[in-house]
Design a protein around this motif. Structure first.
Motif: not given
Length: 611
Positions: A277-283, A305-309, A576-585
């Protein structure tokens, strides 16, 4: 290969003897760790491959793990045992009792027996399939929890009736020398408990046990594994307590949380890097899950990295929400096969599915989507509407004449065609009942002059169908919320149609499409280039370039039934499971009205700081 691993992964891989628990969060490379540890045990620690047992929760996961290891070490890989709990335990039972595949009862056989039993016991139900599956699910839960029927409070029937159902089902299995999947666990536990010689033989065979998705284990599975792993206790448990979302199956995070107490000498390592996952998703995910109290504390770092994901958008209605989602899909943000729409319950996808059909967007559903148009509530509404359109079939009147209760007798409908005059005459000596027939006729005339949405509203409020459902839920000891959710969805689905004919044609087309899709799913002929629709439960273990999450509202996620702390924490884990399925957006959608009820923003978005 081991040189490519991070420090925590290396610690897990080179562990040999004694118990170890590996806390493996989303995208942390746990499958790599498991396959590399098997290779290390064989190549560096000198363990015989035939002494290694790898247990997963699904056949697909077991096959994938086996294929990955065979590529890594083809000669040794064929001697390592990979399997699900059920496959491994059935193998043990085959050796002890000489079972074969013909002894395993098929799902259709179970359902057929239960249907016949329900009929012979004259049990009342509205949806036969739903009722039968409900009984079978409760029997399964009973076996996995090792609860006696007399100590269990059933949801579908009375305690007395349920005890009789359990007894008849057990006698049926014994009569035909059949076992079901739950028996594989129960019988293995009993075998190991009673035959220490057999247990010792299998303990000698499998000296090293690795378990994937350990957070999904139930008490019975865990008890058997503990027996099998003793006395060496070379038990390597890989999982994430934050992704424990199958409490309804008996899986509880407490089992994983108590692992250090069960094995005081256990080593614990946390895979602290998220490669998916991008950084902002992990946070965001870490902020939300941090509100749970019963968990292992962790610090997860994003590699990407990722701040607008992440986007969070609000809409006036679910239709506006779905319109925006469809626009995004058609805009080509990601390949269809790399796009997922996730939701808390499988009824939420109905309106979206219909809009996707209109735009010819191919999709596959990971869950069998409920055919709400075939639900008994829908059939009741249709009966009211058909009578309003002029039907005088006895069948239609029988369906609705006491929904709500009017104290009308089946015997009062004398022929296959109903005459209101004759019906009133039947109750000439009971004017208060005759008055109810007159009121029903007035209501039917009112419904006949309305558009579908107004008609359904009139049936619900003026005629009193909502009140009937509430009483029905209490009488049947089932959840009112689930019934109301179906009714709300049906009501919302009628909104865009001018006439009953238009609505019924639409319903027929949708049901055909749904049947076709469910057949394709059962036949495993799903399209590769199609959007995935899935509940949070079904999405676990999957990943996509783009994830859309609909109805991120209080009362939906978290679900309105979650009141106690353990339930709310499970809801948070599902999100938590749902949001961490993404690789980009990650796109989160918040309608202001859900099924024409005002709906607030989900507390999970507040916890994440998206307000």
């Amino acid at each position: 290969m081991i040189n490519n691993l991070n420090n925590s992964q290396k610690q897990a891989v080179v562990h040999v003897d004694g118990p170890m628990m590996v806390l493996a969060g989303p995208g942390s490379g746990k499958t790599t760790v498991i396959t590399e540890r098997i290779a290390y045990l064989i190549g560096d620690a000198g363990v015989d491959p035939s002494n290694i047992l790898v247990i997963t929760f699904t056949k697909a996961a077991a096959n994938e793990m086996k294929e990955r290891f065979l590529k890594r070490a083809p000669r040794e890989g064929v001697r390592v045992t990979f399997g699900t709990f059920h496959a491994v335990f059935f193998m043990i039972l085959k050796h002890a009792y000489h079972y074969n595949a013909s002894n395993i009862i098929r799902e259709e056989e179970k359902a057929q027996f239960m249907r016949e039993l329900v009929h012979s016991m004259r049990l009342q139900y509205d949806d036969e399939g739903e009722f039968v599956q409900g009984l079978l699910s409760e029997i399964s839960f009973l076996k996995n929890s090792r609860i006696r029927p007399e100590h269990y409070y059933p949801m579908n029937v009375s305690q007395e009736v349920f005890s009789a159902v359990v007894k008849e089902y057990g006698q049926f299995l014994r009569r035909y020398k059949k076992i079901d999947f739950d028996d594989m666990l129960v019988y293995t536990y009993e075998l190991f408990a009673e035959r220490k010689d057999i247990l010792a033989a299998w303990q000698g065979k499998y000296r090293y046990i690795l378990i994937d998705e350990f957070q999904d284990i139930n008490r019975l599975q865990y008890d058997i594994v503990r027996m099998l792993a003793a006395p060496a206790n070379n038990l390597f448990a890989v999982g994430d307590d934050d992704q424990s979302i199958y409490r309804f199956r008996g899986a509880k995070p407490e089992i994983m949380l108590h692992f250090p107490q069960d094995y005081p000498d256990a080593k614990i390592v946390s895979l602290s890097f998220n490669y998916r996952c991008p950084q902002d998703v992990v946070q965001m995910a870490e902020k939300i899950i941090g509100y749970n109290k019963n968990r292992f504390p962790k610090e997860i770092q994003a590699v990407k990295p990722g701040v607008c994901s992440v986007t969070v958008e609000r809409f006036a209605s679910q239709r506006e929400e779905n319109k925006r989602l469809v626009e995004r899909i058609l805009g080509g943000e990601a390949a269809l096969g790399e796009t997922a729409v996730l939701f808390r319950t499988n009824t939420q996808a109905r309106l979206l599915m219909e809009q996707m059909m209109e735009y010819n967007i191919p999709f596959v559903a990971k869950d069998r989507i409920l055919d709400i148009y075939g639900h008994f509530i829908a059939k009741d509404l249709y009966a009211y509407i058909r009578i309003a359109q002029g039907s005088r079939r006895r069948h239609d009147f029988l369906k609705i004449m006491n929904r709500p209760k009017r104290y009308l007798s089946r015997d009062s409908l004398l022929g296959e065609t109903v005459s209101f005059d004759a019906w009133q005459a039947f109750y000439a000596d009971q004017p208060w009942v005759e008055e109810r027939i007159v009121r029903l006729l007035d209501d039917i005339r009112a419904v006949g002059g309305m558009r579908p949405f107004a008609a359904v509203n009139y049936i619900r409020k003026a005629i009193g169908y909502d009140a009937f459902l509430k009483e029905y839920a209490e009488y049947r000891n089932i959840e009112e919320e689930g019934l109301m959710e179906v009714l709300d969805t049906l009501h919302e689905a009628s909104r865009d149609f001018e006439t009953f004919e238009e609505w019924f044609l639409h319903i027929e087309a949708c049901r055909k499409k749904l049947e076709e899709m469910n057949r394709r799913q059962e036949g495993k002929k799903g399209q590769q280039d199609a959007v995935t629709l899935a509940t949070f439960h079904s999405a676990k273990g999957l990943e996509f370039d783009v994830v859309h999450m609909i109805d991120v509202n209080e009362g939906v996620t978290p679900y309105k039934k979650a009141v106690l702390l353990p339930d709310m924490e499970e809801e948070r884990r599902m999100f938590y499971v749902g949001v961490t399925r993404t690789k980009e957006k990650l796109h989160l959608y918040v309608p202001q009205r859900v099924n024409h009820h005002e709906a607030e923003l989900s507390r999970f978005l507040i916890e994440a700081g998206y307000v």
